[in-house]
Design an enzyme around this catalytic site. Structure first.
Site, PDB file in Angstrom:
ATOM      1  N   GLY A 184     -24.774   5.727  -3.793  1.00 57.68           N
ATOM      2  CA  GLY A 184     -23.450   6.109  -3.317  1.00 57.68           C
ATOM      3  C   GLY A 184     -22.465   4.967  -3.365  1.00 57.68           C
ATOM      4  O   GLY A 184     -22.771   3.857  -3.793  1.00 57.68           O
ATOM      5  N   ARG A 190     -27.814  -3.021 -11.408  1.00 54.74           N
ATOM      6  CA  ARG A 190     -28.290  -2.445 -10.155  1.00 54.74           C
ATOM      7  C   ARG A 190     -28.584  -0.960 -10.316  1.00 54.74           C
ATOM      8  O   ARG A 190     -29.578  -0.445  -9.802  1.00 54.74           O
ATOM      9  CB  ARG A 190     -27.259  -2.698  -9.052  1.00 54.74           C
ATOM     10  CG  ARG A 190     -27.104  -4.176  -8.726  1.00 54.74           C
ATOM     11  CD  ARG A 190     -25.903  -4.450  -7.860  1.00 54.74           C
ATOM     12  NE  ARG A 190     -26.074  -3.892  -6.525  1.00 54.74           N
ATOM     13  CZ  ARG A 190     -25.100  -3.820  -5.628  1.00 54.74           C
ATOM     14  NH1 ARG A 190     -23.897  -4.248  -5.933  1.00 54.74           N
ATOM     15  NH2 ARG A 190     -25.326  -3.326  -4.443  1.00 54.74           N
ATOM     16  N   THR A 212     -10.510   2.069  -9.461  1.00 56.55           N
ATOM     17  CA  THR A 212     -10.505   2.803 -10.719  1.00 56.55           C
ATOM     18  C   THR A 212     -11.524   3.920 -10.581  1.00 56.55           C
ATOM     19  O   THR A 212     -12.730   3.669 -10.556  1.00 56.55           O
ATOM     20  CB  THR A 212     -10.878   1.891 -11.899  1.00 56.55           C
ATOM     21  OG1 THR A 212      -9.973   0.791 -11.954  1.00 56.55           O
ATOM     22  CG2 THR A 212     -10.820   2.660 -13.210  1.00 56.55           C
ATOM     23  N   ASP A 224       0.848  -1.187   0.000  1.00 57.52           N
ATOM     24  CA  ASP A 224       0.000   0.000   0.000  1.00 57.52           C
ATOM     25  C   ASP A 224       0.882   1.235   0.000  1.00 57.52           C
ATOM     26  O   ASP A 224       1.984   1.228   0.585  1.00 57.52           O
ATOM     27  CB  ASP A 224      -0.922   0.014   1.222  1.00 57.52           C
ATOM     28  CG  ASP A 224      -2.136   0.905   1.008  1.00 57.52           C
ATOM     29  OD1 ASP A 224      -3.200   0.374   0.612  1.00 57.52           O
ATOM     30  OD2 ASP A 224      -2.024   2.133   1.203  1.00 57.52           O
ATOM     31  N   LYS A 238     -18.454  -8.034 -14.351  1.00 54.20           N
ATOM     32  CA  LYS A 238     -18.477  -7.168 -13.179  1.00 54.20           C
ATOM     33  C   LYS A 238     -19.151  -5.832 -13.477  1.00 54.20           C
ATOM     34  O   LYS A 238     -19.961  -5.336 -12.679  1.00 54.20           O
ATOM     35  CB  LYS A 238     -17.053  -6.929 -12.664  1.00 54.20           C
ATOM     36  CG  LYS A 238     -16.958  -6.049 -11.424  1.00 54.20           C
ATOM     37  CD  LYS A 238     -17.821  -6.607 -10.284  1.00 54.20           C
ATOM     38  CE  LYS A 238     -17.938  -5.634  -9.131  1.00 54.20           C
ATOM     39  NZ  LYS A 238     -16.878  -5.766  -8.160  1.00 54.20           N
ATOM     40  N   CYS A 271     -18.687   2.036  -6.293  1.00 56.22           N
ATOM     41  CA  CYS A 271     -18.984   1.061  -7.349  1.00 56.22           C
ATOM     42  C   CYS A 271     -20.089   1.525  -8.289  1.00 56.22           C
ATOM     43  O   CYS A 271     -19.820   1.973  -9.398  1.00 56.22           O
ATOM     44  CB  CYS A 271     -19.371  -0.291  -6.720  1.00 56.22           C
ATOM     45  SG  CYS A 271     -18.048  -1.047  -5.750  1.00 56.22           S
ATOM     46  N   ARG A 301     -17.679   8.300  -0.401  1.00 57.99           N
ATOM     47  CA  ARG A 301     -17.551   8.567  -1.828  1.00 57.99           C
ATOM     48  C   ARG A 301     -18.915   8.486  -2.509  1.00 57.99           C
ATOM     49  O   ARG A 301     -19.613   7.487  -2.428  1.00 57.99           O
ATOM     50  CB  ARG A 301     -16.580   7.560  -2.451  1.00 57.99           C
ATOM     51  CG  ARG A 301     -16.125   7.907  -3.867  1.00 57.99           C
ATOM     52  CD  ARG A 301     -15.075   6.924  -4.329  1.00 57.99           C
ATOM     53  NE  ARG A 301     -13.871   6.979  -3.506  1.00 57.99           N
ATOM     54  CZ  ARG A 301     -12.971   6.008  -3.431  1.00 57.99           C
ATOM     55  NH1 ARG A 301     -13.147   4.891  -4.096  1.00 57.99           N
ATOM     56  NH2 ARG A 301     -11.900   6.139  -2.676  1.00 57.99           N
ATOM     57  N   ARG A 344     -16.284  -9.884  -5.834  1.00 57.26           N
ATOM     58  CA  ARG A 344     -17.749  -9.853  -5.721  1.00 57.26           C
ATOM     59  C   ARG A 344     -18.048  -9.790  -4.231  1.00 57.26           C
ATOM     60  O   ARG A 344     -18.498 -10.753  -3.617  1.00 57.26           O
ATOM     61  CB  ARG A 344     -18.368 -11.087  -6.380  1.00 57.26           C
ATOM     62  CG  ARG A 344     -17.929 -11.290  -7.801  1.00 57.26           C
ATOM     63  CD  ARG A 344     -18.483 -12.575  -8.396  1.00 57.26           C
ATOM     64  NE  ARG A 344     -19.620 -12.315  -9.292  1.00 57.26           N
ATOM     65  CZ  ARG A 344     -20.310 -13.268  -9.894  1.00 57.26           C
ATOM     66  NH1 ARG A 344     -20.020 -14.532  -9.689  1.00 57.26           N
ATOM     67  NH2 ARG A 344     -21.324 -12.958 -10.691  1.00 57.26           N
TER      68      ARG A 344
END
Length: 495
Positions: free
Chosen positions: A289, A245, A116, A59, A238, A292, A360, A184
């Site tokens: 929110g 959704r 990303t 990290d 993915k 994703c 986020r 997932r």
């Protein structure tokens, strides 16, 4: 050409028998580097360590690395993760470093799990992924396997990562493996999900990459491994999951906005419609929110020649929901003779999802901004983050009764909010964005966004504004795991 200091054959192109390869994977003979120790990366690294016994987590944040090296987890709200990290670090099976190149030099399997994000123009920004690829390339050796779990625009492994790794490492593209194996995983159930809650999708840039990655995940997951035709198909799986959704939530939000006009509880109608197995409507809410669902549509929008009108419309509808919340609150306050510009409003919940320390794209941010633009005095309460960092004066849960607000907006129903003694508070307008509370026996003027699901009637038209305790379009805080029917995702949750 980069050379690895690690002895032993890699999984890609291995001449060893499958059983021997599996033995090596689970015995620690095949070192692993996991790049990214965030809320999904640390659980993944810990399960890799639990299964394979020789893992280095990488990290860029020295504080994260120090915390993990001390056997502690910086990730909040993941049951079992604290103990698992402590056990694996204490056993010497998990270490952490900020030196990605050194970790790559020692590893034979490289796992990428960094976010990303989007640029200001909503274009996917691959800078972080490419930076990790640079570190991997510095230590990439023939036979190594690179696995991307980060959600990527379809075609990234084939068109970006593979040529980038080859160019920077000096290897030929067929000397190392590259597969996309999407995470997932939901926040709050990460360990359960990684260990095998759902089938593991595996797709390589070539057949050998798929085979090698399937060996790894056959050991890591208790569920079946589902190989697909190639890496681009796996990437699409993915992204398509997220798009489904977002579009379903967009439809639910559009329907939820009809509750006043139709004088029904849209939420009740949705619940009843979902009695049929072919109907899997999600719940309406104040917005979408997380890191994703609001992002994945843009991995395709504007990047394909084929127009995507349904996806684009759903994204617009969901982006508009914070403004809808502010509009409805302004209307409800006006019905009591209060101008929003003169009102004091408390926003309950700033994170995008209960129990998850993540803001986020949280709908609360747009609601706070909208309230500020209309002149309201804004306070906020959240047990996980400081509302002052997001433009709302911070108030403690137990201090709400001392303040006397004109209105409250329930955005994220944290469990801690169960402590609020609603009947004891001064009368106010309560806009419930989650169908989280029943205030029908209190002095408050309640407005449920979409209509309550417990049979309470919606408010109906604004002309009936004198009633107390009636409901309107709301959203329920659901499990956010994307499962159908009883386990639906709502309009403000994400993984």
């Amino acid at each position: 050409m980069a050379e690895s200091s690690t002895e032993g054959e890699g999984l890609y192109g291995s001449s060893q028998s499958p059983s021997r390869q599996r033995d090596r994977v689970t015995s620690g003979d095949v070192p692993v580097a996991v790049y990214g120790l965030g809320k999904m990366g640390l659980p993944l690294a810990a399960v890799y360590a639990e299964t394979m016994g020789n893992v280095t987590g990488v990290d860029v944040d020295p504080a994260v690395v120090e915390t993990v090296s001390d056997g502690e987890s910086h990730v909040v709200g993941e049951p079992g993760l604290d103990d698992l990290v402590a056990e694996q670090v204490d056993a010497g099976r998990l270490t952490a470093t900020t030196d990605g190149s050194a970790a790559a030099d020692a590893a034979r399997i490289h796992v990428i799990i960094v976010p990303t994000l989007l640029d200001d123009d909503n274009e996917p920004n691959l800078a972080t992924v490419e930076s990790v690829a640079d570190d991997i390339a510095a230590g990439l050796a023939p036979g190594d396997l690179v696995i991307a779990e980060s959600t990527l625009p379809p075609g990234t492994c084939r068109d970006v990562l593979r040529p980038h790794l080859a160019s920077e490492s000096g290897l030929e593209p067929d000397e190392f493996g590259l597969a996309f194996c999407p995470e997932r995983t939901s926040s709050g159930t990460a360990l359960r999900d990684i260990r095998g809650q759902y089938p593991k999708v595996v797709g390589g840039v070539d057949d050998e990459s798929t085979r090698a990655a399937a060996i790894v995940y056959d050991e890591l997951s208790d569920n079946e491994v589902h190989p697909v035709s190639d890496a681009t198909t796996a990437e699409s799986v993915k992204v398509f999951e997220g798009l489904y959704r977002d579009v379903n939530i967009g439809l639910a939000n559009e329907l939820g906005r009809l509750a006043d006009e139709l004088e029904i509880s849209v939420r009740e109608a949705i619940d009843t419609a979902n009695d049929l197995p072919m109907c899997q409507l999600h719940d309406p809410g104040p917005g979408v929110g997380g890191h994703c669902i609001p992002y994945y549509p843009h991995f395709l929008l504007g990047r394909t020649d084929e127009p995507m009108a349904v996806t684009e419309t759903a994204r617009r509808v969901n982006d508009e929901m914070p403004a809808v919340v502010v509009d409805r609150l302004e209307r409800e306050l006006a019905a009591t003779g209060t101008d929003l510009a003169d009102a004091s409003v408390i926003v309950l919940g700033v994170t995008y999802r209960p129990g998850v320390e993540e803001t986020r794209a949280s709908p609360a941010l747009g609601i706070i901004d909208g309230l500020r633009e209309r002149g309201a005095d804004i306070a906020g309460v959240d047990p996980l983050v400081d509302p002052a960092d997001y433009g709302a004066r911070a108030v403690g849960i137990d201090e709400i009764a001392d303040e006397g607000f004109d209105a409250a907006v329930i955005v994220t129903p944290h469990a801690d909010f169960d402590r609020i003694d609603w009947p004891a508070l001064e009368p106010m307008v309560v806009l419930d964005g989650r169908d989280a509370v029943d205030l029908s026996e209190t002095p408050h003027r309640e407005y449920d966004l979409g209509g309550s699901s417990d049979g309470r009637p919606p408010r109906g038209s604004p002309d009936s504004a004198g009633e107390t305790g009636s409901a309107e379009p709301t959203e329920r805080a659901a499990a956010a795991d994307g499962e159908p029917a009883a386990h639906r995702t709502d309009g403000g949750n994400d993984v």
